[in-house]
Write a protein that holds these residues in place. Structure first.
Motif, PDB file in Angstrom:
ATOM      1  N   TYR A 116       0.751  -1.513  -0.105  1.00 60.57           N
ATOM      2  CA  TYR A 116      -0.039   0.071   0.077  1.00 60.57           C
ATOM      3  C   TYR A 116       0.836   1.419   0.024  1.00 60.57           C
ATOM      4  O   TYR A 116       1.735   1.377   0.472  1.00 60.57           O
ATOM      5  N   ASP A 117       0.378   2.298  -0.732  1.00 58.27           N
ATOM      6  CA  ASP A 117       1.013   3.562  -0.644  1.00 58.27           C
ATOM      7  C   ASP A 117       0.274   4.359   0.136  1.00 58.27           C
ATOM      8  O   ASP A 117      -0.789   4.543   0.162  1.00 58.27           O
ATOM      9  N   TYR A 119       0.278   7.253   0.900  1.00 61.64           N
ATOM     10  CA  TYR A 119      -0.285   8.800   0.726  1.00 61.64           C
ATOM     11  C   TYR A 119      -1.504   8.615  -0.035  1.00 61.64           C
ATOM     12  O   TYR A 119      -1.883   9.412  -0.493  1.00 61.64           O
ATOM     13  N   ARG A 120      -1.935   7.221  -0.459  1.00 60.06           N
ATOM     14  CA  ARG A 120      -2.974   7.043  -1.254  1.00 60.06           C
ATOM     15  C   ARG A 120      -4.176   6.267  -0.514  1.00 60.06           C
ATOM     16  O   ARG A 120      -5.346   6.010  -1.102  1.00 60.06           O
ATOM     17  N   ARG A 138       5.242   0.118   5.186  1.00 55.60           N
ATOM     18  CA  ARG A 138       6.218   0.273   4.204  1.00 55.60           C
ATOM     19  C   ARG A 138       7.638   0.548   4.627  1.00 55.60           C
ATOM     20  O   ARG A 138       8.619   0.022   3.979  1.00 55.60           O
ATOM     21  N   ARG A 148      10.346  -0.647  -5.103  1.00 52.97           N
ATOM     22  CA  ARG A 148       9.158  -0.346  -5.938  1.00 52.97           C
ATOM     23  C   ARG A 148       9.364  -0.612  -7.347  1.00 52.97           C
ATOM     24  O   ARG A 148      10.447  -0.164  -7.817  1.00 52.97           O
ATOM     25  N   ASP A 169       1.506  -0.271  -4.714  1.00 50.94           N
ATOM     26  CA  ASP A 169       2.613  -0.533  -5.569  1.00 50.94           C
ATOM     27  C   ASP A 169       2.997  -2.146  -5.672  1.00 50.94           C
ATOM     28  O   ASP A 169       2.941  -2.819  -4.691  1.00 50.94           O
ATOM     29  N   CYS A 171       5.919  -4.362  -5.729  1.00 50.97           N
ATOM     30  CA  CYS A 171       7.521  -4.530  -5.291  1.00 50.97           C
ATOM     31  C   CYS A 171       8.039  -5.581  -5.455  1.00 50.97           C
ATOM     32  O   CYS A 171       7.337  -6.796  -5.485  1.00 50.97           O
ATOM     33  N   ILE A 223      11.605   2.300  -1.872  1.00 49.23           N
ATOM     34  CA  ILE A 223      10.478   2.856  -1.375  1.00 49.23           C
ATOM     35  C   ILE A 223      10.346   3.621  -0.054  1.00 49.23           C
ATOM     36  O   ILE A 223       9.107   3.870   0.329  1.00 49.23           O
TER      37      ILE A 223
END
Length: 223
Positions: A116-117, A119-120, A138, A148, A169, A171, A223
């Motif tokens: 998971y990102d 920031y999103r 992360r 990533r 993402d 990875c 990442i």
């Protein structure tokens, strides 16, 4: 703590695991209970739970692809903080995968994971369990050596409704000498194999695959 493999959906530990998945992950990331029978019975899909005092406190699912000599971590769940569940699962999984690669006459070349990102996906609470917080996870995976893969990533919803899921993402944890690039054809072959189970592919996913097929290599970024 015990590391128990689940191979049957009637195993009472599986009911606990599935409940934990529903508490931790968003709905589109959780396969329905009655669709787990075949995956659990598939010898290539390895589902293990961490059991502490009779209770499932963590779980991980992963698989090893003999022809690619790579692994995929489907998910890792830490259901309770303060027990060392994360390191316990990571160490047990690593040992198991290295043994599978050895039996294949290989040394494991790497492992894929969807990450998971943060920031999103700020709206996701992940069951309120701090070790599952996207920022924490992360950072931990970065320390483990995950990189990533540098392309815009979407995946088909596990609801099999043809929707594209974003916010993650793709990875890769390289275990060989090359930790700056990955062959695009390996990524494509892996994704096609991995998502065979979902026939309703979103248009965005098909376009992503088409673009990947036009490339030779992809960069591995921090990442």
């Amino acid at each position: 703590m015990e590391y128990n493999r689940i191979t049957n959906s009637k195993d009472p530990l599986f009911a606990q695991m599935h409940q934990l998945m529903q508490e931790i992950f968003p709905p589109e990331e959780v396969l329905e209970f009655n669709l787990w029978k075949e995956p659990l019975e598939d010898p290539g899909i390895r589902v293990f739970v961490a059991v502490h005092e009779g209770k499932v406190v963590g779980a991980t699912e992963y698989r090893y692809y003999e022809d690619f000599n790579v692994a995929m971590t489907d998910f890792t769940i830490i259901g309770q903080a303060g027990l060392g569940v994360g390191p316990f699962l990571a160490n047990k999984r690593s040992h198991d995968l290295q043994q599978l690669a050895n039996e294949n006459g290989q040394k494991l070349s790497g492992m894929f994971a969807e990450i998971y990102d943060p920031y999103r996906v700020e709206d996701f609470e992940f069951g309120g369990v701090k070790p599952m917080d996207p920022y924490v996870r992360r950072e931990v995976l970065a320390h483990l050596g995950y990189k990533r893969i540098d392309f815009p990533y979407v995946h088909p919803s596990w609801n099999n409704d043809g929707e594209a899921v974003t916010g993650l993402d793709l990875c890769f944890l390289p275990m060989g000498e090359n930790n700056t690039t990955i062959q695009s054809d390996l990524v494509v072959a892996f994704l096609k194999r991995y998502y065979t189970v979902l026939p309703n592919k979103p248009e965005a996913w098909l376009k992503m695959i088409e673009e990947l097929e036009s490339k030779e290599q992809l960069a591995l970024k921090n990442i």
